[in-house]
Design a protein around this motif. Sequence first.
Motif, mmCIF file in Angstrom:
data_model
loop_
_atom_site.group_PDB
_atom_site.id
_atom_site.type_symbol
_atom_site.label_atom_id
_atom_site.label_comp_id
_atom_site.label_asym_id
_atom_site.label_seq_id
_atom_site.Cartn_x
_atom_site.Cartn_y
_atom_site.Cartn_z
ATOM 1 N N LEU A 34 0.663 -1.279 0.088
ATOM 2 C CA LEU A 34 0.166 0.193 -0.035
ATOM 3 C C LEU A 34 0.943 1.136 0.320
ATOM 4 O O LEU A 34 1.090 2.291 -0.122
ATOM 5 C CB LEU A 34 -0.839 -0.265 1.032
ATOM 6 C CG LEU A 34 -2.192 -1.062 1.183
ATOM 7 C CD1 LEU A 34 -2.562 -1.229 2.345
ATOM 8 C CD2 LEU A 34 -3.349 -0.817 -0.191
ATOM 9 N N ASP A 35 1.969 0.952 -0.285
ATOM 10 C CA ASP A 35 3.125 2.306 -0.126
ATOM 11 C C ASP A 35 2.406 2.813 1.584
ATOM 12 O O ASP A 35 2.609 4.370 1.038
ATOM 13 C CB ASP A 35 3.041 2.979 -1.263
ATOM 14 C CG ASP A 35 4.171 4.333 -1.029
ATOM 15 O OD1 ASP A 35 5.494 3.593 -1.073
ATOM 16 O OD2 ASP A 35 4.261 4.945 -1.947
ATOM 17 N N SER A 36 2.062 2.737 2.443
ATOM 18 C CA SER A 36 2.368 3.378 3.548
ATOM 19 C C SER A 36 2.959 2.838 4.695
ATOM 20 O O SER A 36 2.724 2.962 5.762
ATOM 21 C CB SER A 36 0.556 3.115 3.727
ATOM 22 O OG SER A 36 -0.203 3.819 2.776
ATOM 23 N N SER A 50 -5.391 6.858 5.261
ATOM 24 C CA SER A 50 -5.228 8.007 3.991
ATOM 25 C C SER A 50 -6.177 6.724 2.891
ATOM 26 O O SER A 50 -6.995 5.714 3.140
ATOM 27 C CB SER A 50 -4.263 6.398 3.861
ATOM 28 O OG SER A 50 -2.493 7.219 4.087
ATOM 29 N N PHE A 52 -7.466 5.869 -1.132
ATOM 30 C CA PHE A 52 -6.666 4.866 -2.018
ATOM 31 C C PHE A 52 -7.597 5.802 -3.040
ATOM 32 O O PHE A 52 -8.171 4.731 -3.317
ATOM 33 C CB PHE A 52 -6.414 3.696 -1.508
ATOM 34 C CG PHE A 52 -5.050 3.634 -0.949
ATOM 35 C CD1 PHE A 52 -3.706 3.794 -1.032
ATOM 36 C CD2 PHE A 52 -5.382 3.661 0.274
ATOM 37 C CE1 PHE A 52 -2.841 3.540 0.343
ATOM 38 C CE2 PHE A 52 -4.425 3.271 1.361
ATOM 39 C CZ PHE A 52 -3.377 3.585 1.450
ATOM 40 N N SER A 53 -6.940 5.315 -4.090
ATOM 41 C CA SER A 53 -7.733 5.161 -5.352
ATOM 42 C C SER A 53 -7.046 4.141 -6.595
ATOM 43 O O SER A 53 -6.834 2.895 -5.827
ATOM 44 C CB SER A 53 -7.203 6.550 -6.942
ATOM 45 O OG SER A 53 -5.854 5.279 -7.414
ATOM 46 N N HIS A 55 -6.638 3.031 -9.082
ATOM 47 C CA HIS A 55 -5.097 2.893 -9.407
ATOM 48 C C HIS A 55 -4.866 2.166 -8.334
ATOM 49 O O HIS A 55 -3.675 1.402 -8.564
ATOM 50 C CB HIS A 55 -4.611 3.379 -10.747
ATOM 51 C CG HIS A 55 -3.231 3.404 -10.816
ATOM 52 N ND1 HIS A 55 -3.010 2.776 -12.112
ATOM 53 C CD2 HIS A 55 -2.202 4.373 -10.414
ATOM 54 C CE1 HIS A 55 -1.694 2.996 -12.708
ATOM 55 N NE2 HIS A 55 -1.159 3.864 -11.177
ATOM 56 N N GLN A 56 -4.185 3.375 -7.831
ATOM 57 C CA GLN A 56 -3.956 2.228 -6.093
ATOM 58 C C GLN A 56 -3.284 1.561 -5.444
ATOM 59 O O GLN A 56 -3.025 0.161 -5.332
ATOM 60 C CB GLN A 56 -3.224 3.437 -4.804
ATOM 61 C CG GLN A 56 -3.166 4.755 -5.508
ATOM 62 C CD GLN A 56 -3.094 6.099 -4.652
ATOM 63 O OE1 GLN A 56 -4.065 6.094 -3.875
ATOM 64 N NE2 GLN A 56 -2.064 6.061 -3.762
ATOM 65 N N TYR A 59 -2.607 -1.425 -7.840
ATOM 66 C CA TYR A 59 -1.036 -1.841 -8.001
ATOM 67 C C TYR A 59 -0.628 -2.786 -7.025
ATOM 68 O O TYR A 59 -0.122 -3.446 -6.878
ATOM 69 C CB TYR A 59 -0.358 -0.583 -7.626
ATOM 70 C CG TYR A 59 0.690 -0.362 -7.917
ATOM 71 C CD1 TYR A 59 1.370 -0.433 -9.273
ATOM 72 C CD2 TYR A 59 1.733 -0.163 -6.748
ATOM 73 C CE1 TYR A 59 3.182 -0.947 -8.727
ATOM 74 C CE2 TYR A 59 2.683 -0.539 -6.581
ATOM 75 C CZ TYR A 59 3.656 -0.476 -7.781
ATOM 76 O OH TYR A 59 5.301 -0.807 -7.695
ATOM 77 N N ALA A 60 -1.475 -2.273 -5.282
ATOM 78 C CA ALA A 60 -0.990 -2.863 -4.758
ATOM 79 C C ALA A 60 -1.656 -4.121 -4.989
ATOM 80 O O ALA A 60 -0.820 -4.929 -4.197
ATOM 81 C CB ALA A 60 -2.024 -3.062 -3.348
ATOM 82 N N GLU A 100 -12.727 5.524 -4.749
ATOM 83 C CA GLU A 100 -11.931 5.597 -3.729
ATOM 84 C C GLU A 100 -11.970 4.419 -2.706
ATOM 85 O O GLU A 100 -13.538 4.382 -2.657
ATOM 86 C CB GLU A 100 -11.466 6.917 -3.507
ATOM 87 C CG GLU A 100 -12.764 7.797 -2.739
ATOM 88 C CD GLU A 100 -12.542 8.940 -2.795
ATOM 89 O OE1 GLU A 100 -10.936 9.465 -2.723
ATOM 90 O OE2 GLU A 100 -12.823 9.575 -1.848
#
Length: 106
Positions: A34-36, A50, A52-53, A55-56, A59-60, A100
């Motif tokens: 999650l780049d978190s 947070s 997240f879209s 796209h995010q 990606y995750a 989101e």
Amino acid sequence: MGHDIFGYNHAGKKIAYARFSMSNYNADVLYKVLDSEEHNGGVSGVGARSTFSVHQMEYALQEFIHSHENKFSLAGNDLDNVQIKEFLENCLETAQKEGEVEVCFA
């Protein structure tokens, strides 16, 4: 202490949940995809939220599947991997419906 990570829709309804003990290194996997990592307090989340879209979240999920393709078991032999995958799938589904999804790292 432990990592309780929740996904919420726009109405504030919990749509996803992942739980890890404070010493479970698999919590790091979820923070990473999650780049978190900044929300990881070591023994628990820091209480941050947070958004997240789609796209995010796509990606995750793809990052998780790619990095765990040789470890993941649909039979549920690795419950943490199953938990992470289901969490990401549920969050992605909500993001696709609503644009989101909100995640809380407690």
